[in-house]
Design a protein around this motif. Structure first.
Motif, mmCIF file in Angstrom:
data_model
loop_
_atom_site.group_PDB
_atom_site.id
_atom_site.type_symbol
_atom_site.label_atom_id
_atom_site.label_comp_id
_atom_site.label_asym_id
_atom_site.label_seq_id
_atom_site.Cartn_x
_atom_site.Cartn_y
_atom_site.Cartn_z
ATOM 1 N N GLN A 33 7.119 -3.601 50.610
ATOM 2 C CA GLN A 33 7.086 -2.431 49.737
ATOM 3 C C GLN A 33 5.664 -1.913 49.590
ATOM 4 O OE1 GLN A 33 9.181 -2.545 45.897
ATOM 5 N NE2 GLN A 33 7.259 -1.836 44.985
ATOM 6 N N GLU A 34 4.690 -2.847 49.393
ATOM 7 C CA GLU A 34 3.297 -2.436 49.279
ATOM 8 C C GLU A 34 2.859 -1.717 50.556
ATOM 9 O OE1 GLU A 34 1.291 -2.703 46.705
ATOM 10 O OE2 GLU A 34 2.771 -3.684 45.421
ATOM 11 N N GLN A 37 4.472 1.720 50.713
ATOM 12 C CA GLN A 37 3.840 2.689 49.832
ATOM 13 C C GLN A 37 2.565 3.243 50.458
ATOM 14 O OE1 GLN A 37 3.203 0.930 45.984
ATOM 15 N NE2 GLN A 37 5.373 1.016 45.406
ATOM 16 N N GLU A 187 2.985 4.293 42.663
ATOM 17 C CA GLU A 187 2.725 3.063 41.897
ATOM 18 C C GLU A 187 3.809 2.826 40.860
ATOM 19 O OE1 GLU A 187 0.552 0.723 42.098
ATOM 20 O OE2 GLU A 187 -0.676 1.488 43.732
ATOM 21 N N GLY A 190 6.899 1.625 42.582
ATOM 22 C CA GLY A 190 6.731 0.239 43.015
ATOM 23 C C GLY A 190 6.943 -0.730 41.864
ATOM 24 N N HIS A 193 10.581 -1.182 41.358
ATOM 25 C CA HIS A 193 11.176 -2.035 42.384
ATOM 26 C C HIS A 193 10.888 -3.516 42.151
ATOM 27 C CE1 HIS A 193 11.569 1.354 45.599
ATOM 28 N NE2 HIS A 193 12.412 1.483 44.593
#
Length: 713
Positions: A33-34, A37, A187, A190, A193
């Protein structure tokens, strides 16, 4: 006490591994995910930059094009005031960093300032070269500015051009502001999530604990109970009480299945034995079952004064069915053969008869001597002979497969116990030898084993070994028998005959070694060598005696060569490499070679005739249905068998038959050759009846190539 890693421990370990895998997967998802992004942010920033740049480019191209058109008249009249007015107006547009009007040589005419300090100076920046040479609107860019230029034209005359530089600093400020907002949104997403992933992980852990408890209660514990019962059954305690359950699921079914286990094992054992001891195609006993039954019978018969016979039946020319009709048709033929053999054995084999298929096209029958009304045991040799004769007659009848009649037959070898051997291995070997002798004797017959057969087999095997490589060693050679025209008594050609001069045994009869070559498959190697040698000799005769350029050579082709299907290619290659004309090569085939499968033979012979090669039917009249073949098999000539010619002077029937063959063949446009002409009277009467060609000892003995060349001279 030995510690055991039981089912419950394994399940717990498995669940732990699953949970670890889930946690690892969640960590990977978090890391992904990071990364995602960051990728989304980079793609968004790049897309925004490209979008804003593209919009600025389109707006700039339109403005510069319009400005160039407005500057046409001022540039034409060199009106600097008007040019300055237009340039300053353009300078006031948003994001415009500079405006330059230049002449055709790239010198600055106006820069939008009041005193025009750069007037007349050439443009020396990095974009100048391409701008001066551009004939249309031209766009260049750097990290700080987008430079758009357009030529100022009047008709086809270029008066100069104008370029406008658009600053990118304001765009970058807007871009940074938008990217900051987008990064903040990503952010926030995220973080949401992460919360969801954490909740899902906690839920999975709780679900895992629940599954462990449920499996322990509903699966591990009942299976452990069943394992205890199974150990009791393995130890022989079949009366042990199995767990009682009213469950309707798979575990309940498993518990109830224990009660039926004993009968199921016995049933499966019977099925396995049936599969192991029967032939899958015909349903007959197989080799293993027959061998075990034979061993038991021999133990029972030893010392009892009783006899036993084995009949080995092999289908004649079965390979031709697979080669021409396919393996499905071959299987159908085998099934029909098996049914005919079974019916015959049931009718004539007696109560103790047994039938088995040994594989391929080989069947084996066991019969025993039976008690006669007087109390004596019957003669098993007579019973075996009667059964073999019945089988030969029954299996000689045509078989209909795929709407076609197939004529095969069978060769049967018979061996007797205890006369020929006292053990199963030797009996089966003797049966094979006797069956092989039946094939050598002409097939579709039966033979009893004798001690002399062993010697015959040894001689045949030794002859086959000696025949291998005999051509290369120079032991095999060709002899040529002249063929004359009956009309003018002129030499027309020769038949190539293969001869073998063995280094130890001298001359071997062709009827002996050619049959060995045919049975062993060596004829497929020797045949093309004979064909090539005959063509080469014929070419040498033609070169030495040009007047013999119409001389033909006839070469015998074996049934095995015809069945292989490769004959047209071999003939074409040989003719091409030797240079012999196709119409000067005659291929001779026996009538029996084409009886088995006329469709296959007709197709093959048609291809050969289309190339110009002549086809002769040898030994004509000995195949029972020879006259009908002339309508269905494409041939150019027939050779009347020598058995008719031998008695043509004293047997009216042979003379009438020979006359009829000549007349019928001529009516079909077929050439007639008479073989075995050994008397002048035979020659004269054949000429009177219109026979075309003849060969025989009265006309000329077989001779080598050199002697034949002298005959031509």
């Amino acid at each position: 006490m030995t510690l055991r890693f039981g089912l419950q421990a394994k399940f717990l370990a498995g669940m732990a591994l699953v949970l670890l895998a889930v946690l690892a997967l969640m960590a990977v998802m978090w890391q992904r995910q990071e990364t995602m992004q960051a990728q989304v942010f980079d793609v968004g920033r790049q897309t925004m930059r490209e979008l804003v740049g593209e919009r600025l480019k389109r707006r700039g191209e339109a403005g510069v094009t319009e400005l160039a058109e407005s500057l046409t008249n001022p540039m034409y009249y060199s009106d600097l005031d008007a040019i300055g007015t237009l340039a300053r107006a353009a300078m006031r547009q948003p994001d415009v960093a500079y405006v330059l009007v230049y002449d055709p040589q790239g010198r600055i005419v106006h820069d939008g300032s009041g005193d025009i300090p750069a007037f007349g100076q050439p443009m020396g920046d990095e974009f100048a070269f391409e701008i001066v040479n551009a004939r249309t609107t031209h766009v260049q860019s750097s990290d700080q500015v987008i430079d758009i230029s357009a030529p100022i034209m009047i008709g086809d005359q270029r008066l100069g051009g104008v370029r406008v530089g658009y600053s990118l600093s304001a765009i970058k400020r807007d871009e940074d502001s938008a990217n900051g907002a987008m990064h903040a949104r990503l952010e926030a997403i995220g973080r949401k999530h992460v919360v969801w992933i954490t909740m899902i992980g906690a839920g999975l852990l709780a679900l895992g604990a629940l599954v462990v408890a449920l499996v322990q209660k509903t699966l591990v514990r009942p299976i452990r109970q069943l394992a205890d019962v199974a150990q009791e059954i393995e130890a022989g305690n079949f009366e042990t009480d199995a767990p009682v359950t009213s469950r309707g699921d798979e575990v309940g079914d498993l518990v109830r299945a224990f009660g039926r286990m004993s009968s199921s094992v016995a049933r499966h054992d019977r099925d396995i034995r049936r599969m192991a001891y029967s032939d899958a195609l015909t349903g007959l006993a197989n080799r293993l079952a027959f061998r075990e039954s034979l061993d038991r019978r021999l133990l029972q018969l030893r010392g009892a004064g009783r006899q036993l016979a084995l009949l080995f039946a092999d289908i004649d020319d079965f390979k031709r069915v697979n080669d021409t009709l396919g393996h499905d048709a071959g299987d159908e033929v085998l099934v029909q053969f098996a049914n005919r053999i079974r019916e015959t054995v049931e009718r004539m084999g007696g109560d103790g008869a047994m039938l088995a298929r040994f594989g391929g096209d080989e069947f084996v029958i066991l019969i025993e001597s039976v008690l006669s009304p007087t109390g004596n045991h019957g003669d098993v040799r007579t019973a075996a002979s009667r059964l073999a004769e019945a089988l030969v007659a029954e299996l000689s009848r045509p078989i209909v497969v795929q709407e076609r009649q197939v004529f095969l037959g069978t060769s049967i070898g018979i061996t007797l116990f205890p006369e020929d051997a006292s053990g199963s291995t030797m009996l089966m070997k003797n049966g094979d030898i006797a069956m092989y002798q039946a094939k050598v004797a002409g097939k579709n017959c039966h033979r009893f084993y004798s001690r002399a057969m062993d010697q015959a087999v040894e001689r045949r095997v030794r002859m086959e070994q000696d025949l291998r490589g005999a051509w290369e060693r120079g032991e095999l050679s060709l002899a040529y028998q002249p063929v004359y025209s009956l009309n003018d008594n002129q030499l027309r050609g020769a038949e190539a005959l293969l001869r073998w001069q063995h280094p130890e045994h001298g001359a071997i009869a062709p009827s002996v070694f050619i049959d060995v070559a045919e049975q062993s498959g060596l004829i497929e190697t020797i045949g093309p060598q004979v064909l090539r040698a005959a063509c080469e000799d014929t070419m040498r005769w033609q070169q030495a005696h040009p007047k013999s350029n119409k001389l033909f050579v006839s070469v015998n082709v074996s049934p095995r060569q015809l069945r292989s299907g490769d004959l047209p290619r071999v003939v074409a290659t040989t003719l091409k490499e030797t240079g012999l004309e196709a119409e000067r090569l005659h291929l001779e085939l026996t009538e029996t070679a084409v009886i088995g499968d006329e469709i296959h033979a007709s197709g093959l012979l048609s291809r050969l005739r289309a190339s110009g090669v002549k086809i002769w039917l040898d030994d004509f009249g000995t195949g029972f249905s020879g006259l009908s073949h002339l309508r269905r098999v494409p041939v150019d000539g027939v050779k009347i068998d020598r058995s008719f010619i031998a008695d043509v002077l004293r047997d009216p029937d042979d003379l009438a038959l020979t006359t009829a063959i000549i007349a019928m063949a001529h009516s079909l446009g077929i050439t007639v050759v008479a073989e075995g002409v050994e008397k002048e009277g035979q020659f004269d009467i054949l000429r009177e009846r219109g026979c075309d060609l003849a060969q025989g000892y009265w006309l000329g003995y077989p001779m080598n190539a050199h002697e034949f060349a002298q005959l031509l001279a």
